[in-house]
Design a protein around this motif. Structure first.
Motif, mmCIF file in Angstrom:
data_model
loop_
_atom_site.group_PDB
_atom_site.id
_atom_site.type_symbol
_atom_site.label_atom_id
_atom_site.label_comp_id
_atom_site.label_asym_id
_atom_site.label_seq_id
_atom_site.Cartn_x
_atom_site.Cartn_y
_atom_site.Cartn_z
ATOM 1 N N LEU B 126 -5.163 -0.856 82.113
ATOM 2 C CA LEU B 126 -4.358 -0.134 83.107
ATOM 3 C C LEU B 126 -3.548 -1.119 83.943
ATOM 4 O O LEU B 126 -2.392 -0.862 84.272
ATOM 5 N N GLY B 127 -4.172 -2.256 84.259
ATOM 6 C CA GLY B 127 -3.458 -3.279 85.014
ATOM 7 C C GLY B 127 -2.265 -3.809 84.239
ATOM 8 O O GLY B 127 -1.201 -4.070 84.807
ATOM 9 N N ALA B 128 -2.443 -3.938 82.901
ATOM 10 C CA ALA B 128 -1.364 -4.461 82.066
ATOM 11 C C ALA B 128 -0.205 -3.476 81.972
ATOM 12 O O ALA B 128 0.955 -3.873 81.883
ATOM 13 N N VAL B 129 -0.538 -2.175 81.959
ATOM 14 C CA VAL B 129 0.534 -1.170 81.921
ATOM 15 C C VAL B 129 1.288 -1.195 83.249
ATOM 16 O O VAL B 129 2.516 -1.085 83.293
ATOM 17 N N GLY B 130 0.577 -1.351 84.327
ATOM 18 C CA GLY B 130 1.217 -1.466 85.636
ATOM 19 C C GLY B 130 1.322 -0.150 86.362
ATOM 20 O O GLY B 130 1.467 0.912 85.745
ATOM 21 N N ASN B 131 1.250 -0.230 87.657
ATOM 22 C CA ASN B 131 1.276 0.974 88.469
ATOM 23 C C ASN B 131 2.676 1.578 88.531
ATOM 24 O O ASN B 131 2.851 2.762 88.787
ATOM 25 N N GLY B 132 3.690 0.742 88.284
ATOM 26 C CA GLY B 132 5.066 1.216 88.366
ATOM 27 C C GLY B 132 5.339 2.377 87.427
ATOM 28 O O GLY B 132 6.085 3.300 87.770
ATOM 29 N N GLN B 133 4.740 2.331 86.251
ATOM 30 C CA GLN B 133 4.906 3.416 85.279
ATOM 31 C C GLN B 133 4.436 4.742 85.859
ATOM 32 O O GLN B 133 5.081 5.769 85.709
ATOM 33 N N PHE B 134 3.280 4.686 86.521
ATOM 34 C CA PHE B 134 2.708 5.899 87.086
ATOM 35 C C PHE B 134 3.588 6.431 88.216
ATOM 36 O O PHE B 134 3.872 7.622 88.296
ATOM 37 N N GLU B 135 4.057 5.491 89.051
ATOM 38 C CA GLU B 135 4.910 5.901 90.176
ATOM 39 C C GLU B 135 6.222 6.487 89.663
ATOM 40 O O GLU B 135 6.712 7.493 90.189
ATOM 41 N N ALA B 136 6.784 5.859 88.632
ATOM 42 C CA ALA B 136 8.033 6.375 88.068
ATOM 43 C C ALA B 136 7.842 7.776 87.514
ATOM 44 O O ALA B 136 8.663 8.665 87.732
ATOM 45 N N ALA B 137 6.694 7.962 86.817
ATOM 46 C CA ALA B 137 6.424 9.280 86.246
ATOM 47 C C ALA B 137 6.290 10.322 87.348
ATOM 48 O O ALA B 137 6.790 11.447 87.231
ATOM 49 N N GLN B 138 5.646 9.926 88.433
ATOM 50 C CA GLN B 138 5.472 10.885 89.533
ATOM 51 C C GLN B 138 6.800 11.198 90.207
ATOM 52 O O GLN B 138 7.049 12.337 90.600
ATOM 53 N N SER B 139 7.653 10.182 90.310
ATOM 54 C CA SER B 139 8.935 10.441 90.961
ATOM 55 C C SER B 139 9.809 11.333 90.099
ATOM 56 O O SER B 139 10.740 11.955 90.581
ATOM 57 N N LEU B 140 9.505 11.398 88.792
ATOM 58 C CA LEU B 140 10.220 12.334 87.918
ATOM 59 C C LEU B 140 9.619 13.722 88.002
ATOM 60 O O LEU B 140 10.060 14.637 87.302
ATOM 61 N N GLY B 141 8.576 13.889 88.814
ATOM 62 C CA GLY B 141 8.009 15.209 89.032
ATOM 63 C C GLY B 141 6.879 15.564 88.093
ATOM 64 O O GLY B 141 6.479 16.712 88.000
ATOM 65 N N LEU B 142 6.358 14.585 87.359
ATOM 66 C CA LEU B 142 5.217 14.885 86.489
ATOM 67 C C LEU B 142 3.939 14.907 87.334
ATOM 68 O O LEU B 142 3.774 14.084 88.246
ATOM 69 N N SER B 143 3.059 15.825 87.013
ATOM 70 C CA SER B 143 1.786 15.882 87.725
ATOM 71 C C SER B 143 0.950 14.677 87.303
ATOM 72 O O SER B 143 1.167 14.116 86.223
ATOM 73 N N PRO B 144 0.010 14.243 88.130
ATOM 74 C CA PRO B 144 -0.791 13.070 87.773
ATOM 75 C C PRO B 144 -1.425 13.189 86.398
ATOM 76 O O PRO B 144 -1.481 12.229 85.633
ATOM 77 N N ARG B 145 -1.898 14.399 86.070
ATOM 78 C CA ARG B 145 -2.572 14.577 84.789
ATOM 79 C C ARG B 145 -1.595 14.366 83.633
ATOM 80 O O ARG B 145 -1.873 13.631 82.682
ATOM 81 N N ILE B 146 -0.427 15.025 83.741
ATOM 82 C CA ILE B 146 0.577 14.891 82.677
ATOM 83 C C ILE B 146 1.079 13.451 82.612
ATOM 84 O O ILE B 146 1.265 12.888 81.533
ATOM 85 N N ALA B 147 1.269 12.846 83.792
ATOM 86 C CA ALA B 147 1.738 11.459 83.819
ATOM 87 C C ALA B 147 0.754 10.565 83.083
ATOM 88 O O ALA B 147 1.144 9.687 82.310
ATOM 89 N N PHE B 148 -0.525 10.804 83.289
ATOM 90 C CA PHE B 148 -1.521 9.973 82.612
ATOM 91 C C PHE B 148 -1.480 10.188 81.101
ATOM 92 O O PHE B 148 -1.443 9.237 80.325
ATOM 93 N N ILE B 149 -1.444 11.470 80.694
ATOM 94 C CA ILE B 149 -1.530 11.760 79.261
ATOM 95 C C ILE B 149 -0.247 11.368 78.529
ATOM 96 O O ILE B 149 -0.292 10.794 77.444
ATOM 97 N N LYS B 150 0.900 11.653 79.143
ATOM 98 C CA LYS B 150 2.158 11.476 78.415
ATOM 99 C C LYS B 150 2.787 10.103 78.625
ATOM 100 O O LYS B 150 3.573 9.647 77.798
ATOM 101 N N VAL B 151 2.480 9.461 79.741
ATOM 102 C CA VAL B 151 3.157 8.193 80.030
ATOM 103 C C VAL B 151 2.197 7.004 79.923
ATOM 104 O O VAL B 151 2.484 6.029 79.230
#
Lengths: 224, 238
Positions: B126-151
Protein backbone atom coordinates in the motif's frame (compact mmCIF):
# COMPACT_ATOMS: atom_id res chain seq x y z
CA UNK A 1 -1.76 -21.59 35.21
CA UNK A 2 0.71 -20.22 37.76
CA UNK A 3 0.92 -23.53 39.59
CA UNK A 4 1.55 -25.26 36.26
CA UNK A 5 4.61 -23.08 36.00
CA UNK A 6 5.74 -23.30 39.64
CA UNK A 7 5.18 -27.05 40.02
CA UNK A 8 7.39 -27.79 37.03
CA UNK A 9 9.75 -24.84 37.27
CA UNK A 10 12.88 -27.01 36.91
CA UNK A 11 11.66 -28.52 33.69
CA UNK A 12 10.53 -25.19 32.30
CA UNK A 13 13.88 -23.57 32.96
CA UNK A 14 15.69 -26.57 31.51
CA UNK A 15 13.54 -26.33 28.38
CA UNK A 16 14.09 -22.60 28.11
CA UNK A 17 17.84 -23.07 28.45
CA UNK A 18 17.89 -25.76 25.80
CA UNK A 19 15.78 -23.74 23.36
CA UNK A 20 17.92 -20.63 23.82
CA UNK A 21 21.25 -22.43 23.64
CA UNK A 22 20.43 -24.71 20.71
CA UNK A 23 18.99 -21.90 18.62
CA UNK A 24 21.91 -19.59 19.39
CA UNK A 25 24.49 -22.28 18.68
CA UNK A 26 22.86 -23.35 15.42
CA UNK A 27 22.64 -19.74 14.21
CA UNK A 28 26.32 -19.12 15.03
CA UNK A 29 27.57 -22.34 13.43
CA UNK A 30 25.16 -21.78 10.56
CA UNK A 31 26.68 -18.36 10.00
CA UNK A 32 30.17 -19.85 9.69
CA UNK A 33 28.89 -22.41 7.19
CA UNK A 34 26.89 -19.78 5.31
CA UNK A 35 29.78 -17.33 4.93
CA UNK A 36 31.70 -19.21 2.20
CA UNK A 37 28.48 -20.32 0.51
CA UNK A 38 27.11 -16.79 0.41
CA UNK A 39 30.43 -15.52 -0.90
CA UNK A 40 30.48 -18.13 -3.65
CA UNK A 41 26.86 -17.30 -4.49
CA UNK A 42 27.68 -13.63 -4.90
CA UNK A 43 30.94 -13.93 -6.86
CA UNK A 44 31.78 -17.25 -8.39
CA UNK A 45 30.54 -18.77 -11.61
CA UNK A 46 30.78 -22.34 -12.85
CA UNK A 47 30.58 -25.63 -10.95
CA UNK A 48 31.27 -24.11 -7.53
CA UNK A 49 28.38 -21.66 -7.96
CA UNK A 50 26.08 -24.48 -9.08
CA UNK A 51 27.01 -26.43 -5.99
CA UNK A 52 26.17 -23.44 -3.80
CA UNK A 53 22.84 -22.94 -5.59
CA UNK A 54 22.01 -26.63 -5.15
CA UNK A 55 22.83 -26.46 -1.42
CA UNK A 56 20.70 -23.37 -0.87
CA UNK A 57 17.73 -24.58 -2.89
CA UNK A 58 17.81 -28.05 -1.37
CA UNK A 59 17.82 -26.98 2.27
CA UNK A 60 15.50 -24.05 1.80
CA UNK A 61 13.11 -26.11 -0.26
CA UNK A 62 12.29 -28.85 2.19
CA UNK A 63 10.38 -28.31 5.42
CA UNK A 64 12.64 -28.35 8.47
CA UNK A 65 10.50 -31.09 9.98
CA UNK A 66 11.16 -33.36 7.01
CA UNK A 67 14.87 -32.53 7.15
CA UNK A 68 14.96 -33.50 10.83
CA UNK A 69 13.16 -36.77 10.12
CA UNK A 70 15.53 -37.46 7.27
CA UNK A 71 18.62 -36.91 9.39
CA UNK A 72 17.39 -38.60 12.56
CA UNK A 73 15.24 -41.48 11.30
CA UNK A 74 16.48 -41.66 7.71
CA UNK A 75 20.14 -42.17 8.56
CA UNK A 76 19.10 -44.65 11.22
CA UNK A 77 18.37 -47.00 8.35
CA UNK A 78 22.12 -47.20 7.73
CA UNK A 79 23.04 -47.83 11.35
CA UNK A 80 25.40 -50.72 10.60
CA UNK A 81 27.26 -48.75 7.91
CA UNK A 82 27.45 -45.70 10.17
CA UNK A 83 28.73 -47.88 12.99
CA UNK A 84 31.46 -49.17 10.71
CA UNK A 85 32.39 -45.59 9.83
CA UNK A 86 32.45 -44.64 13.50
CA UNK A 87 29.73 -42.02 13.07
CA UNK A 88 26.95 -43.82 14.83
CA UNK A 89 27.38 -41.92 18.13
CA UNK A 90 26.43 -38.80 16.18
CA UNK A 91 23.39 -40.07 14.30
CA UNK A 92 22.10 -42.03 17.29
CA UNK A 93 21.63 -38.86 19.29
CA UNK A 94 18.51 -36.78 18.70
CA UNK A 95 20.31 -33.65 19.95
CA UNK A 96 23.11 -33.92 17.39
CA UNK A 97 20.74 -34.82 14.57
CA UNK A 98 18.45 -31.94 15.46
CA UNK A 99 21.40 -29.57 15.58
CA UNK A 100 22.65 -30.79 12.21
CA UNK A 101 19.21 -30.26 10.63
CA UNK A 102 18.91 -26.79 12.16
CA UNK A 103 22.39 -25.83 10.94
CA UNK A 104 21.77 -27.09 7.40
CA UNK A 105 18.49 -25.19 7.28
CA UNK A 106 19.66 -21.89 8.72
CA UNK A 107 22.96 -21.86 6.79
CA UNK A 108 21.01 -22.03 3.51
CA UNK A 109 18.90 -19.05 4.53
CA UNK A 110 21.85 -17.12 5.92
CA UNK A 111 23.86 -17.74 2.76
CA UNK A 112 21.18 -15.94 0.77
CA UNK A 113 21.20 -13.07 3.28
CA UNK A 114 24.99 -12.76 3.01
CA UNK A 115 24.84 -12.91 -0.76
CA UNK A 116 22.26 -10.13 -0.77
CA UNK A 117 24.30 -7.87 1.47
CA UNK A 118 27.53 -8.50 -0.45
CA UNK A 119 25.73 -7.66 -3.68
CA UNK A 120 24.47 -4.33 -2.39
CA UNK A 121 27.92 -3.01 -1.49
CA UNK A 122 28.45 -0.23 -4.00
CA UNK A 123 31.21 -0.53 -6.58
CA UNK A 124 32.82 2.65 -5.28
CA UNK A 125 33.82 0.77 -2.13
CA UNK A 126 35.53 -1.89 -4.22
CA UNK A 127 37.25 0.78 -6.33
CA UNK A 128 38.42 2.52 -3.17
CA UNK A 129 39.98 -0.72 -1.99
CA UNK A 130 41.86 -0.96 -5.28
CA UNK A 131 42.95 2.66 -5.05
CA UNK A 132 44.30 2.05 -1.55
CA UNK A 133 46.24 -0.90 -2.92
CA UNK A 134 44.63 -3.34 -0.53
CA UNK A 135 45.12 -6.96 -1.40
CA UNK A 136 41.92 -8.84 -2.15
CA UNK A 137 42.09 -10.74 1.11
CA UNK A 138 42.70 -7.64 3.22
CA UNK A 139 39.95 -5.78 1.39
CA UNK A 140 37.57 -8.63 2.04
CA UNK A 141 38.49 -9.08 5.67
CA UNK A 142 38.77 -5.44 6.73
CA UNK A 143 36.29 -3.67 4.48
CA UNK A 144 33.79 -5.83 2.63
CA UNK A 145 33.04 -8.30 5.39
CA UNK A 146 32.32 -5.72 8.11
CA UNK A 147 30.10 -3.71 5.78
CA UNK A 148 28.29 -6.83 4.59
CA UNK A 149 27.80 -7.91 8.19
CA UNK A 150 26.36 -4.55 9.20
CA UNK A 151 24.01 -4.63 6.23
CA UNK A 152 22.98 -8.21 6.93
CA UNK A 153 22.36 -7.67 10.62
CA UNK A 154 18.58 -6.94 10.50
CA UNK A 155 17.74 -9.98 8.31
CA UNK A 156 20.16 -12.14 10.31
CA UNK A 157 18.30 -11.05 13.45
CA UNK A 158 15.04 -12.14 11.87
CA UNK A 159 16.62 -15.46 11.01
CA UNK A 160 17.70 -15.85 14.65
CA UNK A 161 14.12 -15.36 15.81
CA UNK A 162 12.87 -17.81 13.19
CA UNK A 163 15.39 -20.32 14.51
CA UNK A 164 14.18 -19.88 18.09
CA UNK A 165 10.73 -20.80 16.81
CA UNK A 166 12.11 -23.61 14.65
CA UNK A 167 13.80 -25.34 17.59
CA UNK A 168 10.29 -26.24 18.77
CA UNK A 169 10.31 -28.92 16.05
CA UNK A 170 13.08 -30.68 17.97
CA UNK A 171 10.37 -31.80 20.39
CA UNK A 172 9.01 -34.10 17.69
CA UNK A 173 12.30 -36.01 17.50
CA UNK A 174 12.27 -36.39 21.31
CA UNK A 175 14.51 -33.49 22.37
CA UNK A 176 13.37 -31.84 25.59
CA UNK A 177 13.44 -28.23 24.59
CA UNK A 178 10.71 -25.82 25.71
CA UNK A 179 8.17 -27.49 23.43
CA UNK A 180 9.34 -30.98 24.38
CA UNK A 181 8.95 -30.24 28.09
CA UNK A 182 5.52 -28.74 27.40
CA UNK A 183 4.47 -31.89 25.58
CA UNK A 184 5.53 -34.19 28.40
CA UNK A 185 3.98 -32.00 31.10
CA UNK A 186 0.81 -31.90 29.03
CA UNK A 187 0.76 -35.68 28.73
CA UNK A 188 1.01 -35.92 32.53
CA UNK A 189 -1.51 -33.23 33.48
CA UNK A 190 -3.76 -33.08 30.39
CA UNK A 191 -4.16 -29.40 31.19
CA UNK A 192 -4.21 -27.06 28.18
CA UNK A 193 -2.73 -24.33 30.37
CA UNK A 194 0.64 -26.04 29.86
CA UNK A 195 0.75 -24.86 26.25
CA UNK A 196 -0.13 -21.34 27.32
CA UNK A 197 2.77 -21.37 29.77
CA UNK A 198 5.02 -22.49 26.91
CA UNK A 199 3.58 -19.75 24.72
CA UNK A 200 4.42 -17.10 27.33
CA UNK A 201 7.95 -18.46 27.50
CA UNK A 202 8.39 -18.16 23.75
CA UNK A 203 6.84 -14.70 23.72
CA UNK A 204 9.17 -13.41 26.42
CA UNK A 205 12.21 -15.06 24.85
CA UNK A 206 11.50 -13.66 21.39
CA UNK A 207 10.72 -10.18 22.70
CA UNK A 208 13.93 -10.17 24.76
CA UNK A 209 15.97 -11.20 21.71
CA UNK A 210 14.25 -8.58 19.57
CA UNK A 211 15.05 -5.89 22.15
CA UNK A 212 18.70 -6.92 22.26
CA UNK A 213 18.98 -7.10 18.48
CA UNK A 214 17.58 -3.60 18.11
CA UNK A 215 20.31 -2.27 20.38
CA UNK A 216 23.03 -4.15 18.51
CA UNK A 217 21.68 -2.95 15.16
CA UNK A 218 21.75 0.64 16.37
CA UNK A 219 25.47 0.31 17.06
CA UNK A 220 26.27 -0.98 13.58
CA UNK A 221 23.90 1.27 11.70
CA UNK A 222 26.53 3.82 10.66
CA UNK A 223 28.34 1.14 8.66
CA UNK A 224 25.38 -0.31 6.78
CA UNK B 1 14.31 -52.99 -7.66
CA UNK B 2 12.83 -53.29 -4.22
CA UNK B 3 12.30 -49.57 -3.98
CA UNK B 4 10.13 -49.47 -7.05
CA UNK B 5 7.82 -52.04 -5.54
CA UNK B 6 7.58 -49.91 -2.40
CA UNK B 7 6.42 -46.94 -4.41
CA UNK B 8 4.13 -48.83 -6.76
CA UNK B 9 0.41 -48.23 -6.84
CA UNK B 10 -2.03 -50.71 -5.41
CA UNK B 11 -2.03 -52.91 -2.33
CA UNK B 12 1.70 -53.52 -2.01
CA UNK B 13 3.10 -50.11 -2.77
CA UNK B 14 2.70 -46.71 -1.21
CA UNK B 15 2.55 -44.75 -4.47
CA UNK B 16 -1.17 -44.10 -4.37
CA UNK B 17 -1.18 -43.24 -0.66
CA UNK B 18 1.63 -40.77 -1.16
CA UNK B 19 -0.18 -39.23 -4.10
CA UNK B 20 -3.28 -38.73 -1.96
CA UNK B 21 -1.07 -37.23 0.76
CA UNK B 22 0.38 -34.84 -1.78
CA UNK B 23 -3.17 -33.90 -2.75
CA UNK B 24 -4.05 -33.17 0.89
CA UNK B 25 -0.90 -31.05 1.27
CA UNK B 26 -1.74 -29.01 -1.81
CA UNK B 27 -5.41 -28.75 -0.85
CA UNK B 28 -4.51 -27.47 2.61
CA UNK B 29 -2.11 -24.85 1.22
CA UNK B 30 -4.51 -23.74 -1.51
CA UNK B 31 -7.50 -23.54 0.84
CA UNK B 32 -5.50 -21.57 3.40
CA UNK B 33 -4.08 -18.95 1.03
CA UNK B 34 -7.27 -16.90 0.35
CA UNK B 35 -8.12 -16.76 4.05
CA UNK B 36 -4.57 -15.77 4.89
CA UNK B 37 -4.60 -12.97 2.31
CA UNK B 38 -7.98 -11.61 3.45
CA UNK B 39 -6.86 -11.77 7.08
CA UNK B 40 -3.65 -9.93 6.16
CA UNK B 41 -5.71 -7.00 4.88
CA UNK B 42 -7.96 -7.04 7.94
CA UNK B 43 -5.00 -7.09 10.32
CA UNK B 44 -3.33 -4.29 8.41
CA UNK B 45 -6.50 -2.18 8.57
CA UNK B 46 -6.77 -2.87 12.29
CA UNK B 47 -3.19 -1.65 12.74
CA UNK B 48 -3.88 1.66 10.97
CA UNK B 49 -7.39 2.05 12.34
CA UNK B 50 -8.74 5.25 13.87
CA UNK B 51 -9.68 3.36 17.00
CA UNK B 52 -7.00 2.74 19.54
CA UNK B 53 -8.42 -0.59 20.64
CA UNK B 54 -8.24 -1.97 17.09
CA UNK B 55 -4.69 -0.67 16.70
CA UNK B 56 -3.56 -2.38 19.90
CA UNK B 57 -5.34 -5.55 18.83
CA UNK B 58 -3.51 -5.53 15.50
CA UNK B 59 -0.17 -5.01 17.23
CA UNK B 60 -0.87 -7.79 19.72
CA UNK B 61 -1.96 -10.11 16.91
CA UNK B 62 1.22 -9.71 14.90
CA UNK B 63 3.48 -9.85 17.96
CA UNK B 64 1.89 -13.03 19.27
CA UNK B 65 1.68 -14.94 16.02
CA UNK B 66 5.15 -13.90 14.89
CA UNK B 67 6.67 -14.94 18.23
CA UNK B 68 4.98 -18.28 18.81
CA UNK B 69 6.26 -21.36 17.01
CA UNK B 70 3.74 -22.44 14.38
CA UNK B 71 3.46 -25.85 15.95
CA UNK B 72 2.51 -24.39 19.33
CA UNK B 73 -0.16 -22.21 17.72
CA UNK B 74 -1.47 -25.28 15.96
CA UNK B 75 -1.62 -27.41 19.11
CA UNK B 76 -3.23 -24.70 21.23
CA UNK B 77 -5.80 -23.99 18.55
CA UNK B 78 -6.57 -27.63 17.94
CA UNK B 79 -7.14 -28.54 21.58
CA UNK B 80 -8.65 -25.23 22.69
CA UNK B 81 -11.14 -24.97 19.85
CA UNK B 82 -12.12 -28.55 20.50
CA UNK B 83 -12.64 -27.81 24.19
CA UNK B 84 -14.63 -24.62 23.66
CA UNK B 85 -16.86 -25.86 20.87
CA UNK B 86 -17.31 -29.17 22.62
CA UNK B 87 -18.36 -27.37 25.78
CA UNK B 88 -20.82 -25.18 23.84
CA UNK B 89 -22.39 -28.19 22.15
CA UNK B 90 -22.57 -30.06 25.44
CA UNK B 91 -24.51 -27.22 27.01
CA UNK B 92 -27.05 -27.27 24.16
CA UNK B 93 -27.31 -31.01 23.55
CA UNK B 94 -26.06 -32.95 26.58
CA UNK B 95 -24.07 -36.01 25.65
CA UNK B 96 -23.19 -34.87 22.15
CA UNK B 97 -19.60 -35.25 20.98
CA UNK B 98 -17.69 -32.95 18.77
CA UNK B 99 -14.25 -32.95 17.24
CA UNK B 100 -12.69 -30.35 15.00
CA UNK B 101 -11.07 -31.82 11.92
CA UNK B 102 -7.27 -31.53 11.73
CA UNK B 103 -7.67 -30.03 8.27
CA UNK B 104 -9.75 -27.12 9.58
CA UNK B 105 -7.48 -26.65 12.59
CA UNK B 106 -4.50 -26.56 10.26
CA UNK B 107 -6.23 -24.09 7.97
CA UNK B 108 -7.10 -21.73 10.81
CA UNK B 109 -3.72 -21.77 12.52
CA UNK B 110 -1.76 -21.46 9.29
CA UNK B 111 -3.98 -18.52 8.25
CA UNK B 112 -3.30 -16.83 11.59
CA UNK B 113 0.47 -17.27 11.33
CA UNK B 114 0.77 -16.35 7.65
CA UNK B 115 -1.47 -13.29 8.00
CA UNK B 116 0.71 -11.91 10.79
CA UNK B 117 3.52 -11.73 8.23
CA UNK B 118 1.10 -10.89 5.41
CA UNK B 119 -0.10 -7.71 7.10
CA UNK B 120 3.41 -6.33 6.65
CA UNK B 121 3.40 -7.27 2.96
CA UNK B 122 0.10 -5.39 2.61
CA UNK B 123 1.51 -2.37 4.44
CA UNK B 124 4.58 -2.20 2.20
CA UNK B 125 2.52 -2.70 -0.96
CA UNK B 126 0.00 0.00 0.00
CA UNK B 127 2.90 2.31 0.77
CA UNK B 128 4.37 1.60 -2.66
CA UNK B 129 1.09 2.43 -4.39
CA UNK B 130 0.96 5.68 -2.46
CA UNK B 131 -1.79 7.61 -0.80
CA UNK B 132 -2.07 10.00 -3.73
CA UNK B 133 -3.91 7.39 -5.77
CA UNK B 134 -6.55 7.05 -3.09
CA UNK B 135 -6.93 10.81 -2.72
CA UNK B 136 -7.21 11.25 -6.49
CA UNK B 137 -9.87 8.55 -6.65
CA UNK B 138 -11.82 10.23 -3.88
CA UNK B 139 -11.59 13.62 -5.52
CA UNK B 140 -13.14 12.01 -8.60
CA UNK B 141 -16.09 11.12 -6.39
CA UNK B 142 -15.44 7.41 -5.93
CA UNK B 143 -16.52 5.98 -2.60
CA UNK B 144 -13.70 4.59 -0.46
CA UNK B 145 -14.83 1.05 -1.17
CA UNK B 146 -14.95 1.51 -4.94
CA UNK B 147 -11.69 3.45 -4.85
CA UNK B 148 -10.03 0.54 -3.10
CA UNK B 149 -11.43 -2.13 -5.40
CA UNK B 150 -11.10 -0.31 -8.71
CA UNK B 151 -8.04 1.86 -8.20
CA UNK B 152 -5.82 0.58 -5.40
CA UNK B 153 -6.22 -3.17 -5.68
CA UNK B 154 -5.22 -3.50 -9.36
CA UNK B 155 -2.02 -1.55 -8.64
CA UNK B 156 -1.39 -3.29 -5.34
CA UNK B 157 -1.08 -6.73 -6.94
CA UNK B 158 2.22 -5.86 -8.56
CA UNK B 159 3.83 -4.75 -5.32
CA UNK B 160 2.36 -7.49 -3.13
CA UNK B 161 3.31 -10.36 -5.44
CA UNK B 162 6.90 -10.94 -4.23
CA UNK B 163 5.84 -10.84 -0.57
CA UNK B 164 2.85 -13.10 -0.97
CA UNK B 165 4.85 -15.41 -3.21
CA UNK B 166 7.37 -15.92 -0.41
CA UNK B 167 4.57 -16.47 2.06
CA UNK B 168 3.05 -19.08 -0.24
CA UNK B 169 6.33 -21.01 -0.17
CA UNK B 170 6.47 -20.75 3.62
CA UNK B 171 2.85 -21.91 3.78
CA UNK B 172 3.56 -24.86 1.52
CA UNK B 173 6.36 -26.04 3.81
CA UNK B 174 4.45 -25.31 7.02
CA UNK B 175 1.68 -27.69 5.98
CA UNK B 176 4.07 -30.47 7.04
CA UNK B 177 3.54 -29.38 10.67
CA UNK B 178 -0.12 -30.38 10.51
CA UNK B 179 1.07 -34.00 10.38
CA UNK B 180 1.59 -33.61 14.14
CA UNK B 181 -2.18 -33.54 14.71
CA UNK B 182 -2.57 -36.56 12.43
CA UNK B 183 -3.78 -34.97 9.23
CA UNK B 184 -2.81 -37.49 6.58
CA UNK B 185 -0.84 -35.15 4.36
CA UNK B 186 2.44 -36.00 2.69
CA UNK B 187 4.67 -36.07 5.78
CA UNK B 188 2.17 -38.07 7.81
CA UNK B 189 1.66 -40.63 5.04
CA UNK B 190 5.43 -41.06 4.77
CA UNK B 191 5.53 -41.70 8.52
CA UNK B 192 2.82 -44.34 8.18
CA UNK B 193 4.64 -45.98 5.30
CA UNK B 194 7.81 -46.15 7.38
CA UNK B 195 6.15 -47.87 10.31
CA UNK B 196 5.27 -50.80 8.06
CA UNK B 197 8.16 -50.86 5.58
CA UNK B 198 11.06 -49.77 7.85
CA UNK B 199 12.57 -47.71 5.05
CA UNK B 200 12.80 -44.22 6.59
CA UNK B 201 15.52 -42.93 4.31
CA UNK B 202 13.64 -43.86 1.14
CA UNK B 203 10.36 -42.28 2.15
CA UNK B 204 11.62 -39.16 3.90
CA UNK B 205 14.12 -38.66 1.08
CA UNK B 206 11.34 -38.99 -1.45
CA UNK B 207 8.99 -36.49 0.19
CA UNK B 208 11.92 -34.11 0.74
CA UNK B 209 12.47 -34.20 -3.02
CA UNK B 210 8.75 -33.66 -3.62
CA UNK B 211 8.74 -30.60 -1.36
CA UNK B 212 11.85 -29.19 -3.05
CA UNK B 213 10.20 -29.68 -6.45
CA UNK B 214 7.00 -27.98 -5.30
CA UNK B 215 8.96 -25.03 -3.92
CA UNK B 216 11.10 -24.75 -7.06
CA UNK B 217 7.98 -24.88 -9.21
CA UNK B 218 6.33 -22.17 -7.11
CA UNK B 219 9.41 -19.97 -7.26
CA UNK B 220 9.59 -20.32 -11.05
CA UNK B 221 5.89 -19.52 -11.42
CA UNK B 222 6.35 -16.53 -9.12
CA UNK B 223 9.24 -15.20 -11.18
CA UNK B 224 7.22 -15.51 -14.38
CA UNK B 225 4.21 -13.79 -12.82
CA UNK B 226 6.42 -11.00 -11.53
CA UNK B 227 7.90 -10.48 -14.96
CA UNK B 228 4.41 -10.39 -16.40
CA UNK B 229 2.93 -7.88 -13.96
CA UNK B 230 5.99 -5.66 -14.27
CA UNK B 231 5.71 -5.38 -18.04
CA UNK B 232 5.79 -1.70 -18.91
CA UNK B 233 7.48 -0.65 -15.70
CA UNK B 234 11.16 0.14 -15.47
CA UNK B 235 13.16 -2.17 -13.27
CA UNK B 236 14.25 0.43 -10.77
CA UNK B 237 10.65 1.08 -9.82
CA UNK B 238 9.92 -2.37 -8.48
Amino acid sequence: MFDLYLDYIDRWSHGLWLTASMSTLSVLIGFLVALPIGFVRSRAKGPLAWLAIAYVNLFRGMPLLVLMFLVYYGFGQFSSELRAMGLWWFFRDAYFCGMLALILNTSAYQAEIIRGSLNTISTSVIETNAALNLTRWTAFRRVLLPIAFAKALPPLGNEYILMVKATSLLAIITVFDLMGEARTIFSETLDLGVYYVAAIHYLVLVLAIEWTLRRVEARFKWMA
Amino acid sequence: MDHFRLLSFGDHGWGDELLIGLGVTLALAICTLPFAIILSFLVHWAKVSRYRILRSFGMLYTTVFKSLPEILTLLILYYQAQAIIGWLIQSVIPGAHFSISPFVAGMISLSLVISAYGSEVVRAALGAVGNGQFEAAQSLGLSPRIAFIKVILPQLWRHALPGFGNLWIILLKDTSLVSVIALSELTHVAGLAITTTRQPFVFYGLIAVIYVLLVTLSATAQKRLERRVNLGFTRTET
